[in-house]
Structures are given as C-alpha cells and as structure tokens.
Design a protein around this motif. Structure first.
Motif, PDB file in Angstrom:
ATOM      1  N   ILE A   1       0.843  -1.188   0.000  1.00 56.18           N
ATOM      2  CA  ILE A   1       0.000   0.000   0.000  1.00 56.18           C
ATOM      3  C   ILE A   1       0.882   1.243   0.000  1.00 56.18           C
ATOM      4  O   ILE A   1       1.819   1.336   0.786  1.00 56.18           O
ATOM      5  CB  ILE A   1      -0.941  -0.006   1.230  1.00 56.18           C
ATOM      6  CG1 ILE A   1      -1.844  -1.243   1.204  1.00 56.18           C
ATOM      7  CG2 ILE A   1      -1.781   1.277   1.285  1.00 56.18           C
ATOM      8  CD1 ILE A   1      -2.766  -1.400   2.393  1.00 56.18           C
TER       9      ILE A   1
ATOM     10  N   THR B   1       0.856   5.594   0.059  1.00 56.63           N
ATOM     11  CA  THR B   1       0.045   6.768   0.330  1.00 56.63           C
ATOM     12  C   THR B   1       0.851   8.023   0.019  1.00 56.63           C
ATOM     13  O   THR B   1       2.058   8.054   0.218  1.00 56.63           O
ATOM     14  CB  THR B   1      -0.412   6.837   1.800  1.00 56.63           C
ATOM     15  OG1 THR B   1       0.734   7.044   2.646  1.00 56.63           O
ATOM     16  CG2 THR B   1      -1.124   5.568   2.225  1.00 56.63           C
TER      17      THR B   1
ATOM     18  N   LEU C   1      -6.464   8.639   8.048  1.00 64.78           N
ATOM     19  CA  LEU C   1      -7.240   7.616   7.342  1.00 64.78           C
ATOM     20  C   LEU C   1      -6.958   6.219   7.890  1.00 64.78           C
ATOM     21  O   LEU C   1      -5.878   5.947   8.405  1.00 64.78           O
ATOM     22  CB  LEU C   1      -6.895   7.610   5.846  1.00 64.78           C
ATOM     23  CG  LEU C   1      -7.204   8.841   5.028  1.00 64.78           C
ATOM     24  CD1 LEU C   1      -6.834   8.587   3.564  1.00 64.78           C
ATOM     25  CD2 LEU C   1      -8.683   9.209   5.137  1.00 64.78           C
TER      26      LEU C   1
ATOM     27  N   ILE D   1      -6.786   2.599   6.113  1.00 68.35           N
ATOM     28  CA  ILE D   1      -6.751   1.977   4.789  1.00 68.35           C
ATOM     29  C   ILE D   1      -6.545   0.488   4.985  1.00 68.35           C
ATOM     30  O   ILE D   1      -5.538   0.065   5.554  1.00 68.35           O
ATOM     31  CB  ILE D   1      -5.608   2.558   3.937  1.00 68.35           C
ATOM     32  CG1 ILE D   1      -5.745   4.086   3.827  1.00 68.35           C
ATOM     33  CG2 ILE D   1      -5.575   1.901   2.556  1.00 68.35           C
ATOM     34  CD1 ILE D   1      -4.520   4.760   3.225  1.00 68.35           C
TER      35      ILE D   1
ATOM     36  N   THR E   1      -6.645  -3.293   3.020  1.00 66.00           N
ATOM     37  CA  THR E   1      -6.876  -4.164   1.872  1.00 66.00           C
ATOM     38  C   THR E   1      -6.819  -5.598   2.364  1.00 66.00           C
ATOM     39  O   THR E   1      -5.943  -5.951   3.167  1.00 66.00           O
ATOM     40  CB  THR E   1      -5.838  -3.980   0.745  1.00 66.00           C
ATOM     41  OG1 THR E   1      -4.571  -4.445   1.208  1.00 66.00           O
ATOM     42  CG2 THR E   1      -5.718  -2.527   0.339  1.00 66.00           C
TER      43      THR E   1
ATOM     44  N   THR F   1     -11.159  -3.575  -0.554  1.00 64.81           N
ATOM     45  CA  THR F   1     -10.428  -2.424  -0.012  1.00 64.81           C
ATOM     46  C   THR F   1     -11.403  -1.506   0.707  1.00 64.81           C
ATOM     47  O   THR F   1     -12.532  -1.314   0.257  1.00 64.81           O
ATOM     48  CB  THR F   1      -9.728  -1.659  -1.165  1.00 64.81           C
ATOM     49  OG1 THR F   1      -8.781  -2.525  -1.790  1.00 64.81           O
ATOM     50  CG2 THR F   1      -8.992  -0.418  -0.636  1.00 64.81           C
ATOM     51  N   LEU F   2     -10.940  -0.960   1.824  1.00 68.16           N
ATOM     52  CA  LEU F   2     -11.726   0.015   2.585  1.00 68.16           C
ATOM     53  C   LEU F   2     -10.852   1.225   2.874  1.00 68.16           C
ATOM     54  O   LEU F   2      -9.715   1.081   3.316  1.00 68.16           O
ATOM     55  CB  LEU F   2     -12.198  -0.598   3.904  1.00 68.16           C
ATOM     56  CG  LEU F   2     -12.816   0.377   4.914  1.00 68.16           C
ATOM     57  CD1 LEU F   2     -14.194   0.838   4.456  1.00 68.16           C
ATOM     58  CD2 LEU F   2     -12.912  -0.257   6.300  1.00 68.16           C
ATOM     59  N   VAL F   3     -11.388   2.413   2.616  1.00 66.22           N
ATOM     60  CA  VAL F   3     -10.721   3.646   3.029  1.00 66.22           C
ATOM     61  C   VAL F   3     -11.726   4.426   3.851  1.00 66.22           C
ATOM     62  O   VAL F   3     -12.800   4.788   3.356  1.00 66.22           O
ATOM     63  CB  VAL F   3     -10.248   4.479   1.817  1.00 66.22           C
ATOM     64  CG1 VAL F   3      -9.548   5.752   2.293  1.00 66.22           C
ATOM     65  CG2 VAL F   3      -9.305   3.660   0.938  1.00 66.22           C
ATOM     66  N   VAL F   4     -11.389   4.653   5.129  1.00 65.43           N
ATOM     67  CA  VAL F   4     -12.347   5.297   6.020  1.00 65.43           C
ATOM     68  C   VAL F   4     -11.630   6.323   6.888  1.00 65.43           C
ATOM     69  O   VAL F   4     -10.504   6.098   7.329  1.00 65.43           O
ATOM     70  CB  VAL F   4     -13.095   4.226   6.875  1.00 65.43           C
ATOM     71  CG1 VAL F   4     -12.131   3.316   7.595  1.00 65.43           C
ATOM     72  CG2 VAL F   4     -14.032   4.863   7.885  1.00 65.43           C
ATOM     73  N   ASN F   5     -12.290   7.444   7.048  1.00 66.53           N
ATOM     74  CA  ASN F   5     -11.815   8.455   7.972  1.00 66.53           C
ATOM     75  C   ASN F   5     -11.804   7.888   9.385  1.00 66.53           C
ATOM     76  O   ASN F   5     -12.753   7.227   9.799  1.00 66.53           O
ATOM     77  CB  ASN F   5     -12.777   9.648   7.886  1.00 66.53           C
ATOM     78  CG  ASN F   5     -12.222  10.891   8.481  1.00 66.53           C
ATOM     79  OD1 ASN F   5     -11.821  10.890   9.643  1.00 66.53           O
ATOM     80  ND2 ASN F   5     -12.176  11.950   7.701  1.00 66.53           N
TER      81      ASN F   5
ATOM     82  N   HIS G   1     -13.244  -4.327  -5.457  1.00 64.13           N
ATOM     83  CA  HIS G   1     -14.390  -3.841  -4.690  1.00 64.13           C
ATOM     84  C   HIS G   1     -13.844  -2.902  -3.633  1.00 64.13           C
ATOM     85  O   HIS G   1     -13.077  -3.308  -2.768  1.00 64.13           O
ATOM     86  CB  HIS G   1     -15.156  -4.993  -4.052  1.00 64.13           C
ATOM     87  CG  HIS G   1     -16.448  -4.555  -3.430  1.00 64.13           C
ATOM     88  ND1 HIS G   1     -16.504  -3.748  -2.322  1.00 64.13           N
ATOM     89  CD2 HIS G   1     -17.738  -4.792  -3.782  1.00 64.13           C
ATOM     90  CE1 HIS G   1     -17.776  -3.512  -2.012  1.00 64.13           C
ATOM     91  NE2 HIS G   1     -18.542  -4.134  -2.880  1.00 64.13           N
TER      92      HIS G   1
ATOM     93  N   SER H   1     -14.621   0.230  -0.783  1.00 61.69           N
ATOM     94  CA  SER H   1     -15.591   0.951   0.032  1.00 61.69           C
ATOM     95  C   SER H   1     -14.935   2.174   0.641  1.00 61.69           C
ATOM     96  O   SER H   1     -13.765   2.127   1.011  1.00 61.69           O
ATOM     97  CB  SER H   1     -16.112   0.055   1.163  1.00 61.69           C
ATOM     98  OG  SER H   1     -16.747  -1.092   0.651  1.00 61.69           O
TER      99      SER H   1
ATOM    100  N   VAL I   1     -15.734   5.507   3.502  1.00 60.06           N
ATOM    101  CA  VAL I   1     -16.599   6.127   4.504  1.00 60.06           C
ATOM    102  C   VAL I   1     -15.965   7.450   4.930  1.00 60.06           C
ATOM    103  O   VAL I   1     -14.829   7.480   5.414  1.00 60.06           O
ATOM    104  CB  VAL I   1     -16.784   5.230   5.749  1.00 60.06           C
ATOM    105  CG1 VAL I   1     -17.757   5.880   6.729  1.00 60.06           C
ATOM    106  CG2 VAL I   1     -17.268   3.835   5.373  1.00 60.06           C
ATOM    107  N   GLY I   2     -16.691   8.556   4.701  1.00 65.09           N
ATOM    108  CA  GLY I   2     -16.267   9.839   5.243  1.00 65.09           C
ATOM    109  C   GLY I   2     -14.986  10.400   4.658  1.00 65.09           C
ATOM    110  O   GLY I   2     -14.255  11.077   5.370  1.00 65.09           O
ATOM    111  N   VAL I   3     -14.721  10.120   3.388  1.00 71.99           N
ATOM    112  CA  VAL I   3     -13.491  10.661   2.794  1.00 71.99           C
ATOM    113  C   VAL I   3     -13.804  11.478   1.543  1.00 71.99           C
ATOM    114  O   VAL I   3     -14.748  11.186   0.815  1.00 71.99           O
ATOM    115  CB  VAL I   3     -12.467   9.554   2.458  1.00 71.99           C
ATOM    116  CG1 VAL I   3     -12.038   8.842   3.729  1.00 71.99           C
ATOM    117  CG2 VAL I   3     -13.018   8.582   1.444  1.00 71.99           C
TER     118      VAL I   3
ATOM    119  N   THR J   1      -1.995  -1.128  -3.903  1.00 71.30           N
ATOM    120  CA  THR J   1      -3.000  -0.113  -3.597  1.00 71.30           C
ATOM    121  C   THR J   1      -2.315   1.240  -3.448  1.00 71.30           C
ATOM    122  O   THR J   1      -1.220   1.324  -2.902  1.00 71.30           O
ATOM    123  CB  THR J   1      -3.745  -0.471  -2.293  1.00 71.30           C
ATOM    124  OG1 THR J   1      -4.424  -1.710  -2.471  1.00 71.30           O
ATOM    125  CG2 THR J   1      -4.770   0.593  -1.922  1.00 71.30           C
TER     126      THR J   1
ATOM    127  N   VAL K   1      -3.331   5.299  -2.253  1.00 70.68           N
ATOM    128  CA  VAL K   1      -4.276   6.312  -1.786  1.00 70.68           C
ATOM    129  C   VAL K   1      -3.533   7.635  -1.794  1.00 70.68           C
ATOM    130  O   VAL K   1      -2.524   7.793  -1.096  1.00 70.68           O
ATOM    131  CB  VAL K   1      -4.810   5.999  -0.378  1.00 70.68           C
ATOM    132  CG1 VAL K   1      -5.793   7.076   0.064  1.00 70.68           C
ATOM    133  CG2 VAL K   1      -5.478   4.627  -0.340  1.00 70.68           C
TER     134      VAL K   1
END
Lengths: 382, 382
Positions: A341, A343, A349, A351, A353, A358-362, B340, B342, B344-346, B358, B360
């Motif tokens: 990964i 960035t 964040l 992050i 995987t 994959t998920l990216v969330v605050n 796939h 996802s 949230v809040g970004v 990956t 970001v």
C-alpha cells in the motif's frame, strides 16, 4: 485449574466457555460474513480465537467453544483439540450463556464453574490472575460474577459497571485474599461526559467475561426472559429448543440475567483489555507495551515538508502482513494481508486491503463501518 | 491515406509512427515497470496503444510502433498486424524521432511523410481531420509540422506553442484550405499565471503529435545535437548505433529538432486532447461527452448529512472494472481492475487498487506519484 470450595472442601472444575458465534463486522474487509473477526490473525500467526483458547488453557480445567453451525468447521481447524458446540441461531450472549450453562451442567455436573469469555478481544497478562479470582468468587459466594476492568479513557463504546461501595473479600487460590463488590447497576455505552463521571465514580468497564455456577445461574434464569428457553432445554427435545431459541429476543447476558439478580459480584482488575471493535483501536494497541504486538508497527513517512501540523501524530500504524511506502502521510492506520500500500499526502485515514476488498475510512468514522457492512449485507456482498 | 504533393503531383505514403517506449509512471499502480500506461485498458476493452493504432489506421497508409525490447512482445500481443521496431535504449522523443525517421526513409523512401504520435494519450474525434491537415502541410511546405491544440484551461503540466501571427494556407485533401502558422517558440510547463497569459495570447498546447518528410527532418538533424546519432545511422553499423544512441542526451524532439529550425509550422485544432498524465485527469475525462468513456462513471454517495460542503463536487468518478460502496464520501476518484472498494467519510482522494497494489493519494498530490515511483524503483518494487 481446580477451584477449592471452601464451604464443602470439594474440588470442582472450571469450564471455560468461549463464545465464537459473532461477526465483528466493523473490522470489514478483514472480517467478512464467512470470516468473522475471531478467526483473524492480525497479530502474528494465531487468531483471536486461538489466543483466547490458549489463554484459558492455563486457568480452566476444560474448554468449550460455542459457535454457530456455519463457523464450526473453521473453529475445529483453528483449535482442533477442544469441544465445539453450536447454538441453533445467534441471539446475543443471553441465550448463548443459558445454552452453554445447560451443557456444562449436563456434562460436568452442578459443581462446575462456568467461565464465559468472548473469543475476539485482546487482553493483557493479568488475565490469568483475574480469571482465577473470578472463579474463586463464583465458587464460594453463590453469586453471578463479572470482571470489572479499570478504565483508562472515557470510552463511549463500552458498557460500564457501577459497583457497591463495600469491598468484600474471600480466600482464593493459595489463600490470597480476593476482593469483590456487589453490583449496583450496568450502564450501556454512555456519552463522553457521562463516561468521565463514571470513571471518577469508580465504575468499571464490562469486558464481557463472566463466571457462575450452573445452579446460581439457573435460579435467576427461571425468573428471567430466558425462562422459556430454560424450560425447553430442561425438557430436552432438540426441536423445541431450536424453536424457542429462534423465538428468543436477542439480549446480552448482563441484561437478561445479571440485571435480574441481587446476587451479583464484580471482581476488579487493572488488566489491559480492548475489544478492538473498530479499526481505530489499533492506534491504542500500537502503544501497548504489554501486548504481544507482532505485526503491529509504527512507521513515519519521510516528509519533505518539515512544517507539519503538530496536532496530528506523525506515526502511521501498520497492522498485519503489509508493506507500506508513504510520502507526506501521517497519522494513518494501514492494514493488509500480503498487501503493498502506498500513500501520498493523506492523514487521519484507515486503509485496509484484504484479498480483493479495499476500505478507506476516515478515523472519525470507524464506527460507521457497521452501516457500510449492513449495506453490503443487503446486496449479498458481505 | 495518400497525400497528394501539389508541387510534384506524386502520391506519397503517410507513415504513422507510434511511440510506445515510455512508462507513464504517475498512473501507478495501474502502470508498473512491466506494464506501462500505453498497455492499460482503462476505458473498456482496448488499451491506449490499441486505440492509438486504430485511430491512425484511417489516416495513414502504414503504421510502425517504436518501443523498447522489453515491451516488444506485449506490443505484438496487443497489435498483432503492425510492424514493431525497437530502439536500443530510451532517450526521450528526440533520438526516437531520428531513429524512426531513418527507418521510414530506408523502407518507404524520402517522399513519405512521418506522422509521429504518442501511444498513451486520449484524443477526440477531430483527430482524423487534424492528422490529414498536418500531413498535407508536411508534404507541401518542406516544414517540420506540429499539432497545436486549443487550450481549455491554464494547465501547468503541458508545453505551449507560441505561433507567429500570420496565418498561412495550403490546399489540402479535397482542395479544402488548411491553415498553418510558423512557430515563434516553444514554452515548457509554465506557472498558472503564465499559462493564463499564453492562452490569452493564442498559444497552443503541444500535444506531441508531429509530421515531416525525412529530408526536411534530416537537414535540421545534421546541424542539431542529434548529428552524431544521425551519422551512426547513416553508417549503418548496428553496434555503433546502439553505442551512440546510449551516449545521446535524453531530449524531446521539440527541443532537439524543432527549436533548431526556422522551417517549422503549427496546424491549429480544437480537438479534445488529454495526456492523462496523472490520476486526477479522470475528473476532466468524466465530463467529456465527446470521449468514449466506457468504464468511466460518476456516482454520488448517499450521505445522511444533507449539509455537505457545497464547494466540493458531490460525484465520485469511478474508472475501470471496480465496484464501489460509499458512505458520506464525495469528490473522489476510484480506480480498479476487478476490485471492490468501500469508502466512509473521505473526500478529495484518489484510490487505486490494481492486482496486489494499492495507492491512496490526495488529489492535490497526484503529481507526487512520480516521486513515489522513483522510491519504489530504488527498492526494485516498481
């Protein structure tokens, strides 16, 4: 371990019951419908479940794992030498506790102590002592016993236990005194200001670790919302058990049993404990020296700009099998299983995987992963 | 197509030369050392390279692809019916242009027109007309011809062409008049204020698309930094060509040839053109009706909070084969190949997953992916 019953001088079994039927959906995409949190190995080779069982081996005489049918095979793969029982359907810890207690009574007799524990939490080394004390209190007081963890922050995601002021004591293992208090009340997830007041007032976190003797539990259950399920279990027809189980409300054992009884006790401990409910928990875990933190590391991006915001943490926490390359990135949590990964210019964040997801969330929205998962579930994608 | 030479009445070939030796590293992780940008299929089934070649089929008589040895096999897989030549080593477009021009002259004769084009850009439908006009001017003016794209924004990442004021005209295909201007100077990537002045002054974007006859090109090359390579090519010993090629400076054809000559021309066009150098280009492409935007979509997150910041765009642009689930997320670019993702809040992020990698990156830092890649390259991970 065997606990000596100071009133009768008999030696009874402590039966560890590990609850392994949950999902832990907020750790998506590491957790998935077919791969719940307790099966994840985020800290090295061993999963949450395996760590829980290994911990209990030293302080219980025998161990049961209670799970659901869909997970039984994975449980047996991860922990091959332990008895696995399955509940007909998931209805939170209340029905599960009754179901397991009935099984323990039938199998190990009424003098056993049930030691109920979640399979997906992280605890410190003081767990051993705490469990021995709980078991001793359960054996010798005819009370429903819970573990009360000394809070370290005004956490709004946990339940709190309000103890009575009086400190009681019994003789425990090796005649060391074990302190316990009776319980005034349970308080579910409070606002942060309320949580601060709870801490000042000496309340404990409810870690979901309980101990009791079957007879004590059953007396309370007979006069509780779990009574119909208790009757079905005693009548012992598996079909009606399944039906009544399915018809039961989902409710926690604290609510369904402990709150129905005056005969409750909390054993205080200052052991490290975390339910790692959400991804942001790893910020805390990264600074826990006590914890075995294989595969949790901190890493600082080489930033060209030296004038970074001093209010954010510089470090990024990496979890699991993940390689990271960062530019001008601070204060992130990066998780993977065999992932690479990168960035650039991002902060605050989470992050993750995991295989093809994959998920990216605050970080501030880590709780909202639950909502995300409920949407994915609706689409059959969880 | 054949271009008629109005001075000699002969019919000459237009040879499309597609440059396919670059990397396009800022589209990492979709682009990688072994999988440069021109091989990517971000818009559907066909790669940038395939689209470029297909475009040229209608407006050239024959097509060559110039690439490096390591990519030749992939080029042949993607475009099986076209001649592939390889340059000894990558030295930007200057040496490549000379190398290709020499090949064209040897193979198709000195009356051919070389039409040089990058393999990794996106252009609109007006490309056909533009190329026909360029070819006609190259055939009939004894000038080095470049395409001047009318700018649509003060882009700082492109080069600009400053034309002379006088508009010249020749008869082109079907006797339609073709306008061209001589070139005053080339200006590399300007500051944004300078770019605005360039646009007001009527400068054009330099799209890297050129046309010339070998004799015109060779006359300029003989008195340019490319002279040693030209000599080596004329002496025709492959070993010395490789050595001289390797010893050449990396330099663009604009700098090495066009800036050395008075006999240059720009053919203006208002065709849509984008080099998609960085991931944030997809914000532009998503709004290009003219473009074939298979696999580029916009999607709006269902946010619970209706009071979102009105200064950000609500839409997230998705590129490629990617499924997205978003909560409270706006103004992102999300790219994948069978992924796939996802969120949230970004907001304001570019999120790319490609096989096991990956990325970001903050939209404002899309250019810094180049720095990231140079680090990965140092570690042998690009």
């Amino acid at each position: 371990m065997a606990v000596s019953d100071s009133t009768s001088s008999t030696v009874v079994d402590v039966v560890g019951v590990v609850l392994a039927g949950g999902i832990g959906s907020r750790l998506y995409p590491a957790s998935r419908g077919h791969r719940p949190k307790q099966f994840l190995s985020l800290f090295g080779d061993r999963s949450f479940l395996t760590r829980t069982v290994d911990r209990l081996r030293g302080v219980t005489d025998t161990i049961l794992i209670l799970t659901r049918d869909a997970f039984a095979e994975t449980v047996r793969e991860q922990v091959s030498d332990v008895t696995v029982i399955t509940e007909p359907v998931g209805r939170d810890t209340g029905p599960a506790a009754l179901y397991a207690t009935h099984y323990v009574e039938e199998t190990y007799g009424d003098d056993a102590v049930v030691l109920l524990a979640p399979s997906d939490h992280v605890v410190g080394a003081a767990f051993d002592t705490a469990v021995r004390r709980m078991s001793a209190v359960a054996m010798n007081t005819n009370r429903l016993v819970t573990l009360g963890v000394a809070p370290t922050r005004p956490e709004t995601g946990y339940g709190y236990i309000e103890p009575a002021a009086t400190i009681n004591s019994i003789n425990g293992l090796n005649d060391n005194a074990v302190s316990w208090k009776s319980i005034q009340s349970f308080h579910e997830k409070p606002e942060v200001e309320t949580a601060k007041k709870y801490i000042e007032a000496g309340h404990y976190w409810n870690a979901g670790i309980f101990a009791w003797r079957p007879a004590v539990f059953n007396t309370v259950a007979a006069d509780s919302p779990l009574a119909p399920l208790q009757t079905a279990l005693q009548n012992n027809t598996s079909e009606s058990v399944a039906d009544v189980f399915a018809a039961s409300d989902s409710q926690s054992v604290d609510r369904a049993i402990f709150e129905q009884s005056e005969a409750t006790a909390v054993v205080p401990t200052d052991m490290m404990w975390d339910d790692i409910g959400t991804w942001d928990a790893f910020d805390r875990l990264a600074t826990q020296d006590e914890l075995i933190t294989e595969n949790i590391n901190t890493q600082t991006a080489s930033a060209e700009d030296e004038h970074s915001d001093t209010t954010t943490r510089e470090e990024t926490v990496t979890v699991g099998d993940v390689e990271v390359e960062m530019i001008d990135s601070t204060d992130n949590i990066i998780v993977g299983n065999g992932s690479h990964i990168s960035t650039v210019g991002v902060s605050g964040l989470i992050i993750v995987t995991w295989n093809d997801r994959t998920l990216v969330v605050n970080k501030d929205d880590a709780q909202s992963v639950r909502e995300l998962v409920s949407r994915l579930r609706e689409s059959g994608l969880f």
